[in-house]
Structures are given as C-alpha cells and as structure tokens.
Design a protein around this motif. Sequence first.
Motif, PDB file in Angstrom:
ATOM      1  N   ILE A 188       0.860  -1.369   0.155  1.00 55.88           N
ATOM      2  CA  ILE A 188      -0.259  -0.060   0.074  1.00 55.88           C
ATOM      3  C   ILE A 188       0.832   1.148   0.083  1.00 55.88           C
ATOM      4  CG2 ILE A 188      -1.894   1.251   1.278  1.00 55.88           C
ATOM      5  CD1 ILE A 188      -2.518  -1.665   0.294  1.00 55.88           C
ATOM      6  N   GLY A 189       0.353   2.371  -0.509  1.00 58.24           N
ATOM      7  CA  GLY A 189       1.371   3.635  -0.568  1.00 58.24           C
ATOM      8  C   GLY A 189       1.928   4.057   0.517  1.00 58.24           C
ATOM      9  N   THR A 190       1.230   4.119   1.840  1.00 58.63           N
ATOM     10  CA  THR A 190       2.145   4.452   2.765  1.00 58.63           C
ATOM     11  C   THR A 190       3.472   3.336   3.390  1.00 58.63           C
ATOM     12  OG1 THR A 190       0.557   3.592   4.511  1.00 58.63           O
ATOM     13  CG2 THR A 190       0.219   5.650   4.123  1.00 58.63           C
TER      14      THR A 190
ATOM     15  N   ILE B  93       6.844  -3.838   8.481  1.00 60.28           N
ATOM     16  CA  ILE B  93       7.098  -2.411   7.885  1.00 60.28           C
ATOM     17  C   ILE B  93       6.217  -1.447   8.880  1.00 60.28           C
ATOM     18  CG2 ILE B  93       6.319  -0.939   6.132  1.00 60.28           C
ATOM     19  CD1 ILE B  93       6.423  -3.461   4.387  1.00 60.28           C
ATOM     20  N   SER B  94       7.047  -0.669   9.707  1.00 63.17           N
ATOM     21  CA  SER B  94       6.542   0.416  10.567  1.00 63.17           C
ATOM     22  C   SER B  94       5.862   1.094  10.082  1.00 63.17           C
ATOM     23  CB  SER B  94       7.707   0.796  11.221  1.00 63.17           C
ATOM     24  OG  SER B  94       8.744   0.245  11.960  1.00 63.17           O
TER      25      SER B  94
ATOM     26  N   PHE C   5      -4.327   5.943   6.650  1.00 64.48           N
ATOM     27  CA  PHE C   5      -4.256   5.175   5.641  1.00 64.48           C
ATOM     28  C   PHE C   5      -3.002   4.088   5.995  1.00 64.48           C
ATOM     29  CE2 PHE C   5      -5.167   9.237   3.738  1.00 64.48           C
ATOM     30  CZ  PHE C   5      -6.375   8.813   3.146  1.00 64.48           C
ATOM     31  N   ASN C   6      -2.558   3.991   7.192  1.00 64.29           N
ATOM     32  CA  ASN C   6      -1.440   3.007   7.889  1.00 64.29           C
ATOM     33  C   ASN C   6      -2.403   1.765   8.024  1.00 64.29           C
ATOM     34  OD1 ASN C   6       0.712   4.530   7.833  1.00 64.29           O
ATOM     35  ND2 ASN C   6       0.397   5.203   9.956  1.00 64.29           N
ATOM     36  N   LYS C   7      -1.550   0.770   7.568  1.00 68.07           N
ATOM     37  CA  LYS C   7      -2.192  -0.715   7.662  1.00 68.07           C
ATOM     38  C   LYS C   7      -1.251  -1.549   8.792  1.00 68.07           C
ATOM     39  CE  LYS C   7      -4.815  -0.739   4.053  1.00 68.07           C
ATOM     40  NZ  LYS C   7      -6.407  -0.557   4.334  1.00 68.07           N
ATOM     41  N   ASP C   8      -1.821  -2.659   9.187  1.00 67.97           N
ATOM     42  CA  ASP C   8      -1.216  -3.210  10.178  1.00 67.97           C
ATOM     43  C   ASP C   8       0.372  -3.602  10.053  1.00 67.97           C
ATOM     44  OD1 ASP C   8      -0.668  -5.206  12.182  1.00 67.97           O
ATOM     45  OD2 ASP C   8      -1.377  -6.936  11.301  1.00 67.97           O
ATOM     46  N   PRO C   9       1.239  -3.395  10.738  1.00 66.49           N
ATOM     47  CA  PRO C   9       2.528  -3.438  10.131  1.00 66.49           C
ATOM     48  C   PRO C   9       3.112  -4.929  10.028  1.00 66.49           C
ATOM     49  CG  PRO C   9       2.575  -2.516  12.515  1.00 66.49           C
ATOM     50  CD  PRO C   9       1.314  -2.563  11.857  1.00 66.49           C
TER      51      PRO C   9
END
Length: 155
Positions: free
Chosen positions: A32-34, A65-66, A74-78
């Motif tokens: 994903i972008g972030t 991925i932090s 927009f952040n997903k589960d690391p």
Amino acid sequence: MAKESVRLIANNKKAYHDYFIEETYEAGIELIGTEVKSIRMGKCSVKEAYVQIENGQAWVYGMNISPYEKGNIFNKDPLRPRRLLLHKNEIMKLHGQISQQGFTIVPLKVYLKGSLVKVEIGLARGKKLYDKRADIAKKDMRREAERDFKVRGLY
C-alpha cells in the motif's frame, strides 16, 4: 539501457546463519502507498519473516513495516501478510521443493531497485547445531588470519 540503482533496505543475516541457502529468487511485493513511503525511509525488518505458498500464491508473513508517521488512517497493520509477485512457474517449482522434508523459504533482503521494492527470497535447508559451530569456527579462523596479515603488514 541505463543501470538501475539498487539500495538495500533490510538484510536477514540470521537466515545465512540458520540455513543453507540453495537458490535465490527476486520477487516483487504488493504494498500500500504508505508502506512504500515507510520502506523508502528504511523502516522495515525481515528478521522473523517467512514465506508460505497458499492457493498458488506466495505470501510473506512476519515482515515488519513500521507505520508511516504522516500516514494516519491510511496505515495498515505492520505485520500483515503481503503477497509476493513471482511467475507462476517459479511458484510451482518452489512449492514442489518445499514439499520435500527440511526445505523452507525465507526472505533474505529487501531493497529498492529503481523505484520498485523487491524482496530476495531463498530456498533454504535448516542447519544442524554442528553445522553452525563449524561455520563459526571458519569465521574465527579467517578473522585471525586477516588479523595476522594486518599485523605483519604494519612492520
């Protein structure tokens, strides 16, 4: 054709200590972008990661991925599973080889190749304790030989 720049983001040194790496493959990774922004900042770890093949697709589990600081909602589960992008024949070949006893697939490094994020995965066979000890002994001998060579070179 211009040479693409390769920038190492994360390296899995532990994999080389714990496994014999038989073959390596370069795979793309679905992000994903972030996550891409976070990787470009170097916030990625593959130390505890492993790869599994399910329903004809390769997935990497445990790759951290932090979250991107400015990513907010927009952040997903690391630690979410991420799909690896490989050719179908490579996936089938890997699936056939890991069905044999003692083989697994581990991510070795994450790097940027041009503007793309790539993962190098390796078909690995586990080392026994005596293999690890032999490797450590070889490294120590090589290190001592280099040290002796340096000392002789100074005088």
